[in-house]
Structures are given as C-alpha cells and as structure tokens.
Design an enzyme around this catalytic site. Sequence first.
Site, PDB file in Angstrom:
ATOM      1  N   GLY A  56      41.724  34.999  37.273  1.00 32.32           N
ATOM      2  CA  GLY A  56      41.368  34.386  38.549  1.00 32.32           C
ATOM      3  C   GLY A  56      40.371  35.149  39.396  1.00 32.32           C
ATOM      4  N   ASP A  57      40.082  36.412  39.034  1.00 30.64           N
ATOM      5  CA  ASP A  57      39.097  37.193  39.783  1.00 30.64           C
ATOM      6  C   ASP A  57      38.471  38.231  38.846  1.00 30.64           C
ATOM      7  OD1 ASP A  57      37.591  37.976  41.983  1.00 30.64           O
ATOM      8  OD2 ASP A  57      39.091  39.390  42.714  1.00 30.64           O
ATOM      9  N   LEU A  58      38.013  37.763  37.690  1.00 31.90           N
ATOM     10  CA  LEU A  58      37.604  38.664  36.609  1.00 31.90           C
ATOM     11  C   LEU A  58      36.138  39.082  36.754  1.00 31.90           C
ATOM     12  CD1 LEU A  58      38.779  39.977  34.029  1.00 31.90           C
ATOM     13  CD2 LEU A  58      37.799  38.079  32.744  1.00 31.90           C
TER      14      LEU A  58
END
Length: 299
Positions: free
Chosen positions: A193-195
């Site tokens: 989700g926040d890679l």
Amino acid sequence: MINLPEAFVRETVRREGEAGERWIASLPGLVDDLLHQWACTPTGPVMHGKVGVVVPVRRRDGSTAVLKVSFPHPGNVDEPTAYAAWAGRGAVCLYERDDARFAMLLEQVEQTTLVDVEDDDEAAAVCGRITRLLAVPAPPGLRRLSDRAEGQEHELRAASGTLLSHVPRRTVDAALATIRELGREQPDLLVHGDLHYENVVRANREPWLVIDPKGFAGDPANDAFSVVVGGAQRQLSLDSLCAHIRRRLAIFADAAELDRERVLRWAQAHTLLHACWARNASDPEGTAAFAEQVATVLT
C-alpha cells in the site's frame, strides 16, 4: 527519558494540532513504558519518519531490534497485522505489538534503501520480487482497495476540467477505464500500500525487506506505481521517458509474476491520480506536470 528530534516535534504539531501536542508530550513516558514492558535497552539516538519515532534497542537475549511508536491514526492501524501475516517473508519481522498504543518491536535493518541503487532496472526487479513475496492471502478485516474505486473515479471526473488543460482526453479516459474495469473487483491478497523505494531497505537476513506497510486487501499490481516514482529522479529527457518507464514496469511485472498490461494500466491510473493530488497540494516542485507527462506516455 528519550530526546525527541525537534524536526519531528514541529512537523507533528503542525500536522496534527492539539492532538499532536498531547501525543508528543506523552511520547517520552510512553517509550519508557514500552522499553520496560519488552525488556529493551536503547542503543542509539531516536530516529523518525513522518508519523512515528524509531528507537534502536537491545533485547534481553542480546539481539538487536527497533522500537517503533506511531501517532494514533486510522492509516497506521493495519501495519502490525500486515507484518504478522508476512511473518518475515519479504518484510521485517514483528517481535512484539501493542496495538492500543500503536507500538511495535521490529527487526533492525540498515539505513540503505532502494533509492541508493543506481541501476533502475535492478531496483524495479527488487520491487517486483518483493511484491511477489508479499502477495499472501489477506487477513480478515483489512481495508480493501476496491472500496477506494468509487472515490478515485469521482476524483478524476471532478478534476477532468483541469486535467484536460494539460493532458489529452485519452489519458483521462484510460485511467477512468482502469478504475472502472479493474478497481471494483480485486483479488483478496495482502498489498503493502505504500511501496516506494524508501520503504525497501537493506537487511542482514535478506538482501532487501520492506518497512512501513499500510496493509490493504487487493491487487498487488497497484504497487507498480512505486516503480514510476522510484526512478523519476533519474530520468534524463522526456524523449526517452516512455521506453524507459515501460521497460522498468515490464521488469517489475515479470519479477512479481503479474500481467504486464494490468501493471501498466494501474501505473498509468495512479500516476494521473498523483497529478490530481499534486495540483490540489499547490504543487511547489512541479510534480503534477511531470506526473501528467508520465500518465500520458503510459496511456
């Protein structure tokens, strides 16, 4: 008592207001309580990210770890759940958790990140391999990326008047089609989700591990946007932009064992959504114009 970094204190209070002030005031005591609870001793200065502090520690058995305490916010709720589901597979290990206080004891890693890798193709491949490892069945109760589709479509339609002053209509139409066709029904897989590249770090146990997940259930191809953002600072000219980014997305897709076209479509849609966000945030660094160019060449 720990010494909190002044920059972290200022930014937290600026962003969170009175709630941030109260949390900052309680944080030194909270960290002391957690150190006692988990029998840890600090071994270095306090570090920080945008929403939390990280304290390097030594555990009772002599092993190293870090204590992470985050500002209580809905966006941070599912981080320990994601770590627990991965159990060290592609991500740092979770040793202890205190969900009520948004605290975790985690595996210690190096400060080198994927940003430091100069080979864009290798960085894309690393992201892809990590994405494949993280794509395990999502634990029950996680937020679903499919629930965001309606809001994403509304955001693009509301911004279309502004966007069409900067990009061809086909760029907006392609992003809307992706959200409509792929966004509302997505796999039940765990997604970071926040890679972005700063969340992929060097480690001792494995060459690379992820940190700071948001934890969603959905399509792992959503994280392909990290490849676009991660290599953006190394683009030399607009002429080579299309081929360069498409090649890296193909490398990411193959390493992640994902369909190339699906990866390309999600990257294009998220890039245009990022342009919308940048323009709403006054865009002091010209991020929106660059994102619009990328979204156009990916269409």
